[in-house]
Design a protein around this motif. Structure first.
Motif, mmCIF file in Angstrom:
data_model
loop_
_atom_site.group_PDB
_atom_site.id
_atom_site.type_symbol
_atom_site.label_atom_id
_atom_site.label_comp_id
_atom_site.label_asym_id
_atom_site.label_seq_id
_atom_site.Cartn_x
_atom_site.Cartn_y
_atom_site.Cartn_z
ATOM 1 N N THR A 98 0.822 -1.212 0.000
ATOM 2 C CA THR A 98 0.000 0.000 0.000
ATOM 3 C C THR A 98 0.854 1.260 0.000
ATOM 4 O O THR A 98 0.545 2.221 -0.690
ATOM 5 C CB THR A 98 -0.918 0.002 1.228
ATOM 6 N N SER A 99 1.944 1.244 0.765
ATOM 7 C CA SER A 99 2.769 2.446 0.859
ATOM 8 C C SER A 99 4.223 2.073 1.117
ATOM 9 O O SER A 99 4.525 0.983 1.617
ATOM 10 C CB SER A 99 2.247 3.371 1.965
ATOM 11 N N MET A 100 5.111 2.998 0.739
ATOM 12 C CA MET A 100 6.545 2.837 0.961
ATOM 13 C C MET A 100 7.160 4.206 1.149
ATOM 14 O O MET A 100 6.667 5.194 0.586
ATOM 15 C CB MET A 100 7.223 2.157 -0.241
ATOM 16 N N ASP A 101 8.250 4.240 1.927
ATOM 17 C CA ASP A 101 9.033 5.462 2.071
ATOM 18 C C ASP A 101 10.402 5.248 1.447
ATOM 19 O O ASP A 101 10.919 4.126 1.407
ATOM 20 C CB ASP A 101 9.200 5.821 3.549
ATOM 21 N N CYS A 102 11.011 6.332 0.997
ATOM 22 C CA CYS A 102 12.354 6.277 0.440
ATOM 23 C C CYS A 102 13.046 7.595 0.748
ATOM 24 O O CYS A 102 12.422 8.665 0.672
ATOM 25 C CB CYS A 102 12.282 6.044 -1.066
ATOM 26 N N ALA A 103 14.331 7.522 1.085
ATOM 27 C CA ALA A 103 15.103 8.743 1.322
ATOM 28 C C ALA A 103 15.542 9.337 -0.010
ATOM 29 O O ALA A 103 15.913 8.624 -0.952
ATOM 30 C CB ALA A 103 16.313 8.424 2.184
ATOM 31 N N GLU A 104 15.478 10.652 -0.063
ATOM 32 C CA GLU A 104 15.895 11.361 -1.278
ATOM 33 C C GLU A 104 17.324 10.984 -1.652
ATOM 34 O O GLU A 104 18.212 10.916 -0.794
ATOM 35 C CB GLU A 104 15.791 12.865 -1.042
ATOM 36 N N GLY A 105 17.547 10.718 -2.936
ATOM 37 C CA GLY A 105 18.872 10.346 -3.418
ATOM 38 C C GLY A 105 19.157 8.858 -3.400
ATOM 39 O O GLY A 105 20.112 8.406 -4.042
ATOM 40 N N ARG A 106 18.335 8.119 -2.665
ATOM 41 C CA ARG A 106 18.513 6.667 -2.615
ATOM 42 C C ARG A 106 17.667 6.019 -3.706
ATOM 43 O O ARG A 106 16.772 6.630 -4.284
ATOM 44 C CB ARG A 106 18.106 6.125 -1.239
ATOM 45 N N ALA A 107 17.959 4.730 -3.973
ATOM 46 C CA ALA A 107 17.151 3.993 -4.937
ATOM 47 C C ALA A 107 15.822 3.602 -4.301
ATOM 48 O O ALA A 107 15.774 3.173 -3.147
ATOM 49 C CB ALA A 107 17.894 2.750 -5.411
ATOM 50 N N ALA A 108 14.763 3.737 -5.072
ATOM 51 C CA ALA A 108 13.441 3.264 -4.642
ATOM 52 C C ALA A 108 13.147 1.976 -5.396
ATOM 53 O O ALA A 108 13.218 1.949 -6.633
ATOM 54 C CB ALA A 108 12.375 4.303 -4.937
ATOM 55 N N ASN A 109 12.858 0.911 -4.643
ATOM 56 C CA ASN A 109 12.566 -0.387 -5.233
ATOM 57 C C ASN A 109 11.118 -0.754 -4.933
ATOM 58 O O ASN A 109 10.779 -1.039 -3.784
ATOM 59 C CB ASN A 109 13.498 -1.470 -4.669
ATOM 60 N N LEU A 110 10.277 -0.746 -5.939
ATOM 61 C CA LEU A 110 8.852 -0.995 -5.746
ATOM 62 C C LEU A 110 8.500 -2.389 -6.278
ATOM 63 O O LEU A 110 8.626 -2.646 -7.470
ATOM 64 C CB LEU A 110 8.019 0.063 -6.466
ATOM 65 N N PRO A 111 8.042 -3.277 -5.380
ATOM 66 C CA PRO A 111 7.736 -4.650 -5.805
ATOM 67 C C PRO A 111 6.314 -4.806 -6.304
ATOM 68 O O PRO A 111 5.418 -4.024 -5.950
ATOM 69 C CB PRO A 111 7.938 -5.451 -4.513
ATOM 70 N N CYS A 112 6.115 -5.838 -7.120
ATOM 71 C CA CYS A 112 4.782 -6.161 -7.628
ATOM 72 C C CYS A 112 4.699 -7.672 -7.843
ATOM 73 O O CYS A 112 5.590 -8.258 -8.451
ATOM 74 C CB CYS A 112 4.532 -5.422 -8.942
ATOM 75 N N ASN A 113 3.637 -8.266 -7.321
ATOM 76 C CA ASN A 113 3.387 -9.684 -7.563
ATOM 77 C C ASN A 113 2.307 -9.852 -8.617
ATOM 78 O O ASN A 113 1.257 -9.203 -8.543
ATOM 79 C CB ASN A 113 2.946 -10.386 -6.273
ATOM 80 N N HIS A 114 2.581 -10.714 -9.578
ATOM 81 C CA HIS A 114 1.592 -11.016 -10.630
ATOM 82 C C HIS A 114 1.699 -12.504 -10.919
ATOM 83 O O HIS A 114 2.081 -12.919 -12.025
ATOM 84 C CB HIS A 114 1.794 -10.159 -11.887
ATOM 85 N N SER A 115 1.335 -13.305 -9.916
ATOM 86 C CA SER A 115 1.585 -14.750 -9.977
ATOM 87 C C SER A 115 0.749 -15.460 -11.042
ATOM 88 O O SER A 115 1.090 -16.582 -11.440
ATOM 89 C CB SER A 115 1.330 -15.378 -8.606
ATOM 90 N N THR A 116 -0.354 -14.855 -11.498
ATOM 91 C CA THR A 116 -1.203 -15.517 -12.500
ATOM 92 C C THR A 116 -0.941 -15.001 -13.911
ATOM 93 O O THR A 116 -1.720 -15.257 -14.815
ATOM 94 C CB THR A 116 -2.689 -15.323 -12.162
ATOM 95 N N ILE A 117 0.170 -14.308 -14.093
ATOM 96 C CA ILE A 117 0.472 -13.738 -15.414
ATOM 97 C C ILE A 117 0.617 -14.854 -16.446
ATOM 98 O O ILE A 117 1.149 -15.942 -16.158
ATOM 99 C CB ILE A 117 1.747 -12.879 -15.343
ATOM 100 N N SER A 118 0.123 -14.599 -17.656
ATOM 101 C CA SER A 118 0.259 -15.595 -18.721
ATOM 102 C C SER A 118 1.343 -15.144 -19.702
ATOM 103 O O SER A 118 1.826 -14.008 -19.647
ATOM 104 C CB SER A 118 -1.074 -15.780 -19.449
ATOM 105 N N GLY A 119 1.711 -16.051 -20.596
ATOM 106 C CA GLY A 119 2.886 -15.848 -21.426
ATOM 107 C C GLY A 119 2.852 -14.641 -22.338
ATOM 108 O O GLY A 119 3.883 -14.100 -22.702
ATOM 109 N N ASN A 120 1.655 -14.189 -22.701
ATOM 110 C CA ASN A 120 1.553 -13.065 -23.643
ATOM 111 C C ASN A 120 1.104 -11.773 -22.966
ATOM 112 O O ASN A 120 0.612 -10.870 -23.626
ATOM 113 C CB ASN A 120 0.611 -13.424 -24.793
ATOM 114 N N GLU A 121 1.242 -11.723 -21.651
ATOM 115 C CA GLU A 121 0.872 -10.511 -20.926
ATOM 116 C C GLU A 121 2.106 -9.668 -20.610
ATOM 117 O O GLU A 121 3.137 -10.181 -20.191
ATOM 118 C CB GLU A 121 0.139 -10.853 -19.625
ATOM 119 N N TYR A 122 1.964 -8.361 -20.830
ATOM 120 C CA TYR A 122 3.024 -7.418 -20.538
ATOM 121 C C TYR A 122 2.858 -6.883 -19.120
ATOM 122 O O TYR A 122 1.749 -6.773 -18.611
ATOM 123 C CB TYR A 122 2.976 -6.238 -21.510
ATOM 124 N N VAL A 123 3.967 -6.474 -18.510
ATOM 125 C CA VAL A 123 3.944 -5.778 -17.225
ATOM 126 C C VAL A 123 4.199 -4.300 -17.498
ATOM 127 O O VAL A 123 5.209 -3.936 -18.118
ATOM 128 C CB VAL A 123 5.031 -6.314 -16.269
#
Lengths: 114, 111
Positions: free
Chosen positions: B8-33
């Motif tokens: 739902t939410s994430m914090d990140c310090a300015e200048g640092r890398a922000a890594n945002l995760p996403c799960n899409h376990s039911t993705i099929s072979g011809n679906e784009y992210v």
């Protein structure tokens, strides 16, 4: 190049009225999609038009209709407005319908129903 | 319903890398992210998309796991202007323009 432009930016209507929202896609884009975004939620798909034909429709009542013109611009019409139609209406354009073509959004029309 | 799950939410310090995760376990072979972000009172902004391979552009990098069941959006040097809601979306080729947005991740970049 100009991005997707929408007009008007803000609109106030009363219940029962009708409204027309307009969208001009990015030059060269033939596909236009419409989305509704109510406060606090992600956008919801309403319609997609490609080459002037409806190619997709979301779960919205028949009060919602749209069309696309020969220059690929589009209009969204909503009849018999309800309080629940208050939302940000977004238009997005893409080069074509293929899934590998990103959609680019305008900044929307904010519709308020009194 | 959205086919993706994001925090739902994430914090990140300015200048640092922000890594945002996403799960899409039911993705099929011809679906784009796809990744979009929305800054308050503006329309969603396209960031990046991919099918199988990792992708990089001037805004971000997209890392897709080998099984394609999850992905990570990386903003390499986050700035205050990157504060926004970030949406991860999967879409079929030729789905007719239908993007299904979930709730997204609200990223706050702090000084």
């Amino acid at each position: 190049d100009a991005g997707v432009t929408q007009s008007p930016t803000h609109l106030i209507k009363t219940r029962g009225q009708q409204v027309t929202l307009r969208c001009s896609p990015i030059s060269g884009h033939k596909s236009v999609s419409w989305y509704q975004q109510v406060l606090g939620q992600g956008p919801q798909f309403i319609f997609q038009y490609y080459e002037k034909e409806e190619r997709g429709r979301g779960n919205f009542p028949d009060r919602f209709s749209a069309r696309q013109f020969p220059n690929y611009s589009s209009e969204l019409n909503v009849n018999a407005l309800l309080l629940g139609d208050s939302a940000l209406y977004l238009c997005a354009s893409s080069h074509d319908r293929a899934g590998n073509q990103p959609q680019h959004f305008g900044d929307g029309t904010r519709l308020s129903i009194l | 319903d959205a086919k993706t799950t994001q925090p739902t939410s994430m914090d990140c310090a300015e200048g640092r890398a922000a890594n945002l995760p996403c799960n899409h376990s039911t993705i099929s072979g011809n679906e784009y992210v796809y990744w979009y972000r929305q800054i308050h009172s503006q329309g969603p902004q396209y960031i990046i998309h991919g099918l199988k391979n990792n992708e990089t552009n001037e805004m971000a990098s997209l890392i897709i796991t080998e099984d394609r069941k999850s992905s990570t959006l990386i903003l390499p040097h986050a700035t205050l202007r990157d504060t926004a809601v970030y949406y991860c979306i999967v879409t079929f080729n030729n789905q007719g323009g239908k993007l299904i947005f979930g709730q997204g991740t609200e990223l706050s970049v702090k000084p």
